[in-house]
Enzyme design. Structure first.
Site, PDB file in Angstrom:
ATOM      1  CG  ASP A   7      32.877   1.890  -4.138  1.00  0.00           C
ATOM      2  OD1 ASP A   7      34.033   1.932  -4.839  1.00  0.00           O
ATOM      3  OD2 ASP A   7      32.043   2.606  -4.406  1.00  0.00           O
ATOM      4  CG  LEU A   8      37.120   2.530  -0.161  1.00  0.00           C
ATOM      5  CD1 LEU A   8      38.685   3.223  -0.414  1.00  0.00           C
ATOM      6  CD2 LEU A   8      36.716   2.578   1.271  1.00  0.00           C
ATOM      7  CB  THR A  41      38.667   1.387  -3.848  1.00  0.00           C
ATOM      8  OG1 THR A  41      38.569   2.663  -4.155  1.00  0.00           O
ATOM      9  CG2 THR A  41      40.120   1.094  -3.426  1.00  0.00           C
ATOM     10  CB  SER A 236      29.805   3.840  -9.743  1.00  0.00           C
ATOM     11  OG  SER A 236      29.661   4.545 -11.058  1.00  0.00           O
TER      12      SER A 236
HETATM   13 CA    CA Z   1      32.177   4.220  -6.216  1.00  0.00          CA
END
Ligand code: CA
Length: 293
Positions: A7-8, A41, A236
């Site tokens: 993920d970014l 992302t 997340s």
């Molecule tokens: Ca994130």
């Protein structure tokens, strides 16, 4: 290990929204050792490419929370867009209820022209219920939104509805928790689109077949890699779909406990180069395995 997907925001990027030298070097080291790298992302494809170029990383890209997937050569592998009737329904609802939002194609992010004043109004309302909420939060969010590649402003919803573009994701942002929860509850019931949450102040609507996990599976198939040889790293709720697919799932040290609890591994924080930290650990383990006893 044959494919690492990261993920970014909150994962590969630090709090200044940059890829550190350590993280970029670790990704390149993995590639030199034959491991494929993917970015997964919520950002648009253009924005993700811009970030990768700046950090000198050449990666496969899963963008818009899995709505789109591209190979590292730039070939489009997958596309799940939002149907016109859902788009119209959501836009009408967002304008009626005065929400700030970002509507994205693979290249552009469309914002209503009054986005900043809506966010400021939400923040003032949030401050009434929570006087300790700090001005930095709104300043960071506004600079994050406006610093993305490919921002365009719209005067009214017809600018979107009358365009012939393919829209992949709609991100709704509010600092006002009760307003945000009202939206989240409404779209939990709206079965035509999936809702994902990538931070405390947003929710995002995408095609119900789109997810980071589905696109990661698609990319792994394309590369001829088994999912058990895939590592997914994130921080997340919008990363859960890829944590469930990948053989190794890694939560950043900055992730909430409920995210850490569902992952097979926990690294250190994004601000301490958690991605590089885990890659080095992984590479050491792989080396040990390949050395005869
Ligand atoms: Ca994130």
């Amino acid at each position: 290990m044959k494919l690492i997907a990261t993920d970014l925001d909150g994962t590969l990027l630090n709090s200044k929204h940059e890829v550190s030298k350590e993280n970029a070097e670790a990704l390149r080291l993995a590639q030199e050792n034959g491991i494929e790298i993917a970015i997964a992302t919520g950002r648009t494809y253009s924005d993700a490419i811009h970030i990768c170029k700046k950090a000198n990383i050449n990666a496969h890209i899963i963008s818009n929370n899995g709505s789109l997937a591209f190979s590292k050569e730039g070939k489009k592998l997958k596309s799940c867009t939002i149907d016109k009737s859902s788009l119209e329904h959501v836009l009408n609802w967002l304008y009626e209820n005065e929400y700030a939002f970002e509507i994205c194609t693979d290249k552009n992010i469309f914002l209503r022209h009054d986005t900043k004043s809506i966010l400021e109004k939400d923040f003032k309302e949030a401050k009434i219920n929570n006087p300790s909420i700090h001005m930095n939060i709104i300043n960071d969010m506004i600079s994050l939104i406006f610093s993305q590649e490919g921002i365009k402003f719209i005067k009214c919803k017809d600018d979107i509805l009358n365009s012939n573009l393919d829209f992949c994701s709609i991100t709704v942002v509010s600092f006002n928790k009760s307003k945000l929860n009202y939206g989240r509850q409404y779209y939990e019931q709206f079965k035509k689109l999936s809702m994902v949450i990538s931070n405390e102040y947003n929710f995002e609507l995408i095609n119900s077949n789109a997810s980071k996990g589905n696109s990661l599976e698609h990319l792994a198939n394309y590369l001829g890699i088994s999912l058990k040889d895939v590592t997914a790293m994130g921080d997340s709720y919008n990363d859960i779909s890829m944590f469930k697919k990948a053989g190794i799932s890694v939560a950043m040290g900055n992730a909430k406990d409920d995210i850490k609890n569902i992952c097979s591994h926990v690294s250190i924080s994004n601000d301490l180069n958690g991605v590089a930290h885990f890659i080095h650990k992984l590479m050491n383990k792989l080396k040990l395995k390949s050395t005869p006893a």
